[in-house]
Design a protein around this motif. Structure first.
Motif, PDB file in Angstrom:
ATOM      1  N   SER A   1     -11.853   3.325  -0.151  1.00 30.33           N
ATOM      2  CA  SER A   1     -12.286   2.928  -1.484  1.00 30.33           C
ATOM      3  C   SER A   1     -11.752   1.551  -1.852  1.00 30.33           C
ATOM      4  O   SER A   1     -10.695   1.122  -1.377  1.00 30.33           O
TER       5      SER A   1
ATOM      6  N   THR B   1       0.957   2.887  -3.331  1.00 27.69           N
ATOM      7  CA  THR B   1      -0.346   3.197  -3.925  1.00 27.69           C
ATOM      8  C   THR B   1      -0.853   4.533  -3.384  1.00 27.69           C
ATOM      9  O   THR B   1      -0.289   5.104  -2.454  1.00 27.69           O
ATOM     10  N   SER B   2      -1.947   4.981  -3.962  1.00 28.40           N
ATOM     11  CA  SER B   2      -2.607   6.208  -3.498  1.00 28.40           C
ATOM     12  C   SER B   2      -3.935   5.879  -2.827  1.00 28.40           C
ATOM     13  O   SER B   2      -4.870   6.674  -2.867  1.00 28.40           O
ATOM     14  N   TRP B   3      -4.043   4.729  -2.194  1.00 27.39           N
ATOM     15  CA  TRP B   3      -5.285   4.286  -1.565  1.00 27.39           C
ATOM     16  C   TRP B   3      -5.650   5.224  -0.427  1.00 27.39           C
ATOM     17  O   TRP B   3      -4.798   5.688   0.339  1.00 27.39           O
TER      18      TRP B   3
ATOM     19  N   VAL C   1     -10.901   0.944  -4.864  1.00 31.44           N
ATOM     20  CA  VAL C   1      -9.976   1.211  -5.961  1.00 31.44           C
ATOM     21  C   VAL C   1      -8.608   1.540  -5.369  1.00 31.44           C
ATOM     22  O   VAL C   1      -8.467   2.470  -4.569  1.00 31.44           O
ATOM     23  N   VAL C   2      -7.607   0.758  -5.736  1.00 28.06           N
ATOM     24  CA  VAL C   2      -6.234   0.967  -5.264  1.00 28.06           C
ATOM     25  C   VAL C   2      -5.367   1.275  -6.479  1.00 28.06           C
ATOM     26  O   VAL C   2      -5.140   0.416  -7.324  1.00 28.06           O
ATOM     27  N   GLU C   3      -4.897   2.512  -6.553  1.00 31.92           N
ATOM     28  CA  GLU C   3      -4.108   2.951  -7.708  1.00 31.92           C
ATOM     29  C   GLU C   3      -2.618   2.866  -7.397  1.00 31.92           C
ATOM     30  O   GLU C   3      -2.146   3.408  -6.389  1.00 31.92           O
ATOM     31  N   TRP C   4      -1.875   2.189  -8.245  1.00 36.54           N
ATOM     32  CA  TRP C   4      -0.427   2.044  -8.081  1.00 36.54           C
ATOM     33  C   TRP C   4       0.270   3.331  -8.532  1.00 36.54           C
ATOM     34  O   TRP C   4       0.079   3.801  -9.642  1.00 36.54           O
ATOM     35  N   VAL C   5       1.092   3.913  -7.649  1.00 37.93           N
ATOM     36  CA  VAL C   5       1.793   5.155  -7.981  1.00 37.93           C
ATOM     37  C   VAL C   5       3.310   4.994  -7.892  1.00 37.93           C
ATOM     38  O   VAL C   5       4.049   5.967  -8.067  1.00 37.93           O
TER      39      VAL C   5
ATOM     40  N   TYR D   1       0.816  -1.215   0.000  1.00 38.93           N
ATOM     41  CA  TYR D   1       0.000   0.000   0.000  1.00 38.93           C
ATOM     42  C   TYR D   1       0.852   1.269   0.000  1.00 38.93           C
ATOM     43  O   TYR D   1       0.361   2.335  -0.396  1.00 38.93           O
TER      44      TYR D   1
END
Length: 317
Positions: free
Chosen positions: A70, A64-66, A72-76, A61
């Motif tokens: 949510s 990510t930008s979690w 939705v877990v966006e990989w950054v 995590y």
């Protein structure tokens, strides 16, 4: 039937012994494995579920930008770490405060704990009662202890200062950056020094009195006894106490939260409070987790260096 008998009788005694001894050994081996699994398995399972898996999830995590809510877990990638090192002054200010607090708290709490241990290792009639009294603050929870001392600093000290005119009690203990820092150090040392005292007392009771008596006969002073004989002999206790106080001081949260809440103006904000606010108040769970990973690495480095340094002294002693 006759062929089987001839085959069995044609085998050498060594081969027969291997066949006979092989089966029990395998059974014993599996029995030992099952026994170890029965005793170690549950503890290992809980350790994996409670410690290892959440830690690995936290590492994931942190990239990510979690927001913690949510699905939705966006990989950054390394964006969170880049932001922390380039554009997060609050985190580094909290790190500086926590590091300064750690050094002051470790030194003071261990000095007090070791002093209490030396005092209560003597032949005092009330030493058992005093040990209990000095250890009691460690039993009180951090939040409750913080609120108690907040009342003492704000109301109690102000009343004593008004009656006596002593400037020490008239200081704005939780309203100024410097006095708030030392206020937290005082409460932390008051809480944890009794716990350190118990460890030092246990170590002092293992010191051979004949060595001390021989040193006294040779004319050694009390200071020489402590610095040249007692401390080198109980260095393993110092290793344990330094490790515990360093980790506790770095992870301070509830005491800091209830005493000052990180104020005034975030001047006493610990790293733990900064991470908590980032993850659970601002809903930047990924960024907060990245900070916690950095925090974990720094604490691991500090404690590893401390243990290696004190262990080396133990060998020399």
């Amino acid at each position: 039937m006759e062929t089987n008998v001839n085959t069995a009788t044609s085998q050498s005694p060594r081969t027969k012994a291997r066949i006979v001894e092989g089966v029990p050994k395998r059974k014993v081996k599996w029995k030992n494995i099952l026994t170890y699994a029965a005793f170690v398995g549950p503890a290992l399972l809980f350790f994996l579920v409670i410690q290892i898996i959440p830690f690995l999830m936290g590492v994931y995590y942190s990239f990510t930008s979690w927001n913690g809510v949510s699905s939705v877990v966006e990989w950054v990638g390394l964006a969170n770490y880049k932001k922390i090192f380039t554009n997060d002054d609050a985190f580094f200010n909290s790190f500086m405060f926590t590091t300064k607090f750690m050094f002051a708290a470790v030194i003071i709490s261990n000095l007090i704990g070791f002093g209490f241990a030396l005092l209560l290792n003597a032949a005092l009639k009330t030493r058992n009662i005093l040990r209990t009294v000095f250890f009691l603050p460690n039993v009180i929870g951090g939040l409750l202890l913080g609120f108690i001392w907040q009342f003492i600093f704000v109301k109690g000290f102000a009343s004593v200062g008004a009656m006596t005119g002593i400037s020490f009690f008239q200081l704005p203990w939780l309203g100024d950056e410097k006095t708030a820092f030392w206020g937290i150090v005082i409460v932390f040392a008051w809480q944890i020094s009794g716990y350190m005292m118990v460890i030092y007392v246990a170590a002092l009771q293992g010191v051979d009195n004949s060595l001390l008596e021989a040193a006294r006969i040779d004319g050694a002073s009390n200071f020489t006894l402590v610095t040249k004989i007692i401390i080198p002999l109980i260095l393993p206790a110092f290793t344990i106490c330094f490790f515990l106080t360093i980790s506790m001081a770095f992870k301070i949260f509830d005491l800091n939260l209830s005493l000052t809440g990180g104020g005034p103006f975030n001047s006493t904000q610990s790293v733990a409070i900064n991470i908590y606010q980032e993850a659970f108040q601002y809903n930047r769970y990924g960024l907060g987790t990245a900070k916690s990973i950095i925090f974990f690495v720094v604490v691991a480095i500090f404690t590893t260096v401390q243990v290696m340094a004190t262990k080396k002294r133990e060998v020399e002693a």
